[in-house]
Design a protein around this motif. Structure first.
Motif, short mmCIF file in Angstrom:
data_model
loop_
_atom_site.label_atom_id
_atom_site.label_comp_id
_atom_site.label_asym_id
_atom_site.label_seq_id
_atom_site.Cartn_x
_atom_site.Cartn_y
_atom_site.Cartn_z
N ARG A 59 -16.55 -36.61 -36.05
CA ARG A 59 -15.47 -35.85 -34.59
C ARG A 59 -16.45 -36.04 -34.06
O ARG A 59 -16.38 -36.50 -32.49
N THR B 126 -16.77 -35.74 -41.90
CA THR B 126 -16.12 -35.23 -40.65
C THR B 126 -16.79 -34.72 -39.70
O THR B 126 -16.37 -35.41 -38.26
N TYR B 127 -17.71 -34.59 -40.06
CA TYR B 127 -18.72 -34.21 -38.66
C TYR B 127 -19.11 -35.62 -37.95
O TYR B 127 -19.00 -35.98 -36.94
N PRO C 134 -20.62 -31.70 -43.51
CA PRO C 134 -19.18 -33.01 -44.41
C PRO C 134 -19.68 -33.89 -43.19
O PRO C 134 -19.69 -34.80 -42.20
#
Ligand code: FAD
Ligand code: FES
Lengths: 107, 223
Positions: free
Chosen positions: B75, B71-72, B69
Motif C-alpha cells: 500500500r 499489505t502495508y 503486515p
C-alpha cells in the motif's frame, strides 16, 4: 473474537475482530489500519498509539495505570478525558463492541 | 523534501527498526519517490525485543513480531528486497547486492545495525553454541531450550539476563558468566545491578562475575 471498531479522522469505520490477549494497538497494526504508529512496540513509552475512546463504550475499559497516565501527557494531538494509549488496552471479551477514534496525528 | 524538488529515490540498507521507521516516516511526511528497503534477513521487518522474552517463551509466533503486515508495504509502495549489499558505487549512486542485482539511489541510508560479538576462543563452532540477534537464531534457541537441562550464558547484559530468566523458568540449570564485576555494568548503577543479581540468584540462577571464558568444550551432541 471481540470486535473493535476503528474510526479514522474522515469518519471511515473499520470493524475488526481482534484476538484476545493482544492489544487494541496490535489489532490496528496487524490489520494495516493507518493512524496508529506504535513506535515503541507497545511499551507505553512513545504515545504514538493514542486513541480517543468513543464515550458510549468507555465503560468497557479498565482504569489506566500510572505509566499510561503519565505518557498520555505527551500525545501529538490534545489529550482529552477519553484519551487512552491503545497498546495498554488488552483485548478481552469485555472489549467486544469497543469503538476508538483515531487522532489526526501521532507525531 | 522541499516542495517542487524532483522526486528522488531512496535506498535503505537494513530493514530493522531503524530502516523500517525511516521508510515509514518518509512516506508519512509525503516522500513520493521510490523507496527500496533491502534486508539481509529473509523476513518482513520485525521487532527484536520479544526475541528474548515472549517469543522465546513460546507466547508469540513470528507474525506477532512483524512491525507491519505485508499489505502495508504494498500500500505504501515500499519495495522490500531480500539480499545482502556488498558494494556501494558512490560515483554512480548505486548499491550492488551479493546476487549481482543493483539499485540506483539519490539518497542512501545505511541502517545496518549491530551483530553479537562472538568469542575468539576454541570451541565457538561447537553444536549447542548459540548467538541471539535474529528471529532465526531465536527460533533455534527456542527449540534447543525445550530439550536442554543446562544452559551457560556468556555476558550479563539485558539480553543475556533475559535469556537466563526464560531458561530458568523452563527448568534449566542456568549459569551466567560475566567478565566485569557486576551485571548490566554499561547500563545501570551498581545498586540497580545488585538488585538484579539478587533477583536472578533468588530464582536459582548461578552468576559468576569477573570471569572470562577461555574455551568451550563439548561433544557432537552439544552437551
Ligand atoms: C534479543 C534482543 C532483545 C532486545 N530487547 C530490547 C528491548 O527490550 N528494548 C530495547 O530498547 N531494545 C532491545 N533490543 C535492541 C534493539 O532490538 C536494537 O536496538 C534494534 O534492533 C536496532 O535496530 P537497527 O534497525 O538499528 O538494527 P538491526 O536490528 O541490527 O537491523 C539491521 C538490519 O540490517 C541488516 N543488514 C546488515 N548489513 C546488511 C547488508 N550489507 N545488506 C543488507 N542488510 C544488511 C541486518 O541483517 C539487520 O536485519 C534487543 C535486541 C535483541 C537482539
Ligand atoms: S505503542 Fe508506544 S506507547 Fe503505545
Amino acid at each position: 473474537m471481540p470486535k473493535i471498531t476503528y474510526v479514522a479522522v474522515d469518519g471511515t469505520e473499520q470493524a475488526i475482530e481482534v484476538p484476545t490477549g493482544t492489544s487494541v494497538m496490535r489489532g490496528a497494526v496487524f490489520n494495516d489500519i493507518d493512524g496508529i504508529v506504535a513506535q515503541c512496540g507497545g511499551n507505553a513509552q512513545c504515545a504514538t498509539c493514542h486513541v480517543y475512546v468513543d464515550e458510549t463504550t468507555l465503560d468497557k475499559l479498565e482504569p489506566m495505570e500510572s505509566n499510561e497516565d503519565g505518557m498520555l501527557d505527551f500525545t501529538a494531538c490534545p489529550r482529552r478525558p477519553n484519551s487512552r494509549l491503545s497498546c495498554q488496552l488488552e483485548v478481552t471479551g469485555a472489549l467486544d463492541g469497543l469503538i476508538v477514534h483515531l487522532p489526526e496525528r501521532q507525531n | 523534501m522541499t516542495a517542487g524538488a524532483p522526486v528522488s529515490s531512496v535506498v535503505i540498507v537494513g530493514a530493522g527498526q531503524a530502516g523500517y521507521q525511516t521508510a515509514a516516516s518518509l512516506r508519512e511526511r509525503g516522500h513520493a519517490g521510490r523507496i527500496t528497503l533491502i534486508s539481509a534477513e529473509d523476513a518482513l521487518p520485525y521487532e527484536r525485543p520479544p526475541l528474548s522474552k515472549a517469543y522465546l517463551k513460546g507466547e508469540a509466533d513470528e507474525t506477532r513480531l512483524w512491525l507491519r503486515p505485508v499489505t502495508y508495504y504494498v500500500r505504501q509502495s515500499i519495495d522490500l528486497v531480500g539480499g545482502t549489499v556488498t558494494g556501494i558505487d558512490r560515483d554512480a549512486r548505486r548499491v550492488r547486492l551479493a546476487d549481482g542485482s543493483a539499485y540506483d539511489y539519490d539518497h542512501l541510508v545505511l541502517a545496518t545495525g549491530a551483530r553479537p560479538r562472538t568469542l575468539d576462543v576454541p570451541g565457538v563452532g561447537l553444536r549447542g553454541v548459540h548467538t541471539l540477534r535474529t528471529a532465526q537464531e531465536a527460533a533455534a534457541l527456542r527449540s534447543a531450550l525445550a530439550a536442554a537441562r543446562h544452559a551457560v550464558v556468556v555476558g550479563a547484559g539485558f539480553v543475556g539476563l533475559e535469556f537466563a530468566a526464560v531458561a530458568r523458568e523452563s527448568g534449566c540449570e542456568v549459569t551466567v558468566v560475566e567478565a566485569l564485576d557486576r551485571p548490566l555494568a554499561r547500563v545501570v548503577s551498581a545498586r540497580t545491578a545488585e538488585h538484579f543479581t539478587r533477583l536472578h540468584r533468588g530464582a536459582g540462577t548461578q552468576l559468576l562475575f569477573g570471569q572470562g571464558v577461555t574455551a568451550l568444550h563439548g561433544n557432537s551432541r552439544g552437551t
